[in-house]
Design an enzyme around this catalytic site. Sequence first.
Site, PDB file in Angstrom:
ATOM      1  N   CYS A 132       0.811  -1.610  -0.402  1.00 20.97           N
ATOM      2  CA  CYS A 132      -0.081  -0.482  -0.430  1.00 20.97           C
ATOM      3  C   CYS A 132       1.331   0.913   0.519  1.00 20.97           C
ATOM      4  O   CYS A 132       1.974   1.482   0.756  1.00 20.97           O
ATOM      5  CB  CYS A 132      -0.846   0.298   0.884  1.00 20.97           C
ATOM      6  SG  CYS A 132      -2.312   1.495   1.592  1.00 20.97           S
ATOM      7  N   CYS A 135      -0.416   3.806   2.224  1.00 22.11           N
ATOM      8  CA  CYS A 135       0.065   3.549   3.714  1.00 22.11           C
ATOM      9  C   CYS A 135       1.143   3.673   4.183  1.00 22.11           C
ATOM     10  O   CYS A 135       1.381   4.584   5.218  1.00 22.11           O
ATOM     11  CB  CYS A 135      -0.693   2.256   3.873  1.00 22.11           C
ATOM     12  SG  CYS A 135      -2.168   2.254   3.490  1.00 22.11           S
ATOM     13  N   ASP A 136       2.557   3.404   3.202  1.00 17.02           N
ATOM     14  CA  ASP A 136       3.669   3.130   4.123  1.00 17.02           C
ATOM     15  C   ASP A 136       4.675   4.707   3.108  1.00 17.02           C
ATOM     16  O   ASP A 136       5.529   4.385   3.580  1.00 17.02           O
ATOM     17  CB  ASP A 136       3.854   1.904   3.687  1.00 17.02           C
ATOM     18  CG  ASP A 136       3.394   1.295   4.883  1.00 17.02           C
ATOM     19  OD1 ASP A 136       2.411   1.990   6.107  1.00 17.02           O
ATOM     20  OD2 ASP A 136       3.167  -0.112   4.131  1.00 17.02           O
TER      21      ASP A 136
END
Length: 316
Positions: A132, A135-136
């Site tokens: 992701c 997300c990261d």
Amino acid sequence: MEKVVILGTGPAGLTAAIYLARANMNPLVIEGAEPGGQLILTTEVENYPGYTDGILGPELMDNMRKQAERFGAQFRRGWVTGIDLRKRPFKITLQKGDELTAEAVIISTGASAKMLDIPGESENLGKGVSTCATCDGFFFRNKKIIVVGGGDSAMEEASFLTRFASEVVIVHRRSELRASKIMQERARQNAKITWALDRIPLRVVTKDDKVSGLKVRNNDTAEEEVIQADGIFIAIGHLPNSSFLNGQIETDAIGYIKVNPGTTETNIPGVLACGDVQDSKYRQAVTAAGTGCMAALDAERFLEGQEIVDWSQSLP
């Protein structure tokens, strides 16, 4: 007989459980093989509202579960081996043949990222290997990153990651990409993106317990090399966890459950779907939680509009 059974314990399922429990609906939550969903594999979550310093993924999910339990939600460990949605009450079969009946069902079984199935991949998820970018990506500021994939998702994630990374290398097993022309053009025009096509990923390489690169094999020469990188993003697609439904609910070609626009209602009255199992676009914890709230409210309204029947009299 259960009023509402929730399948899945990711952000969507647990949010639905919180809302239904507070409404005295006594939901029963069935935990699958991975309680907590994909966030269990995430080390630190910094984009979930309310946590100024971030929070570990497993801790966030544990907090949500405790909140649901506080209001009276019940949890049962197991996974669904069969489900009959042809008539109410709906029948749900768990492993070992245990059977439940429910007036309404909320499906929040999520989606699973497709993985490469190479050595070093699974054990380094959340430790330099990610599925992701949104997300990261922030954790890889000014670092070199590899994106594996050749479709639109890979091009989109690679372009997004250039906001943070010093360099993004796209690794794809073929010389031609599957991505649409416009997505390819955007990626090729990005000065931070370089290419390693016709390369087969073989192994995630680590050094001092940190991801340091990806070992690949050149299809043309059969030579093996290590592409140095601080992070590896797998972008070869997702699969919704809906196969257990056996075609009883309307889905798209991939398997994402279709819902009526603006609701979580499926084509079967009393069956709701929320979270990543019906969302192929956003796939974020906060959007999943939002649809979990919607599913709880949709389930409550559905049950309030139904005639009160003692279904137990008709059970065998």
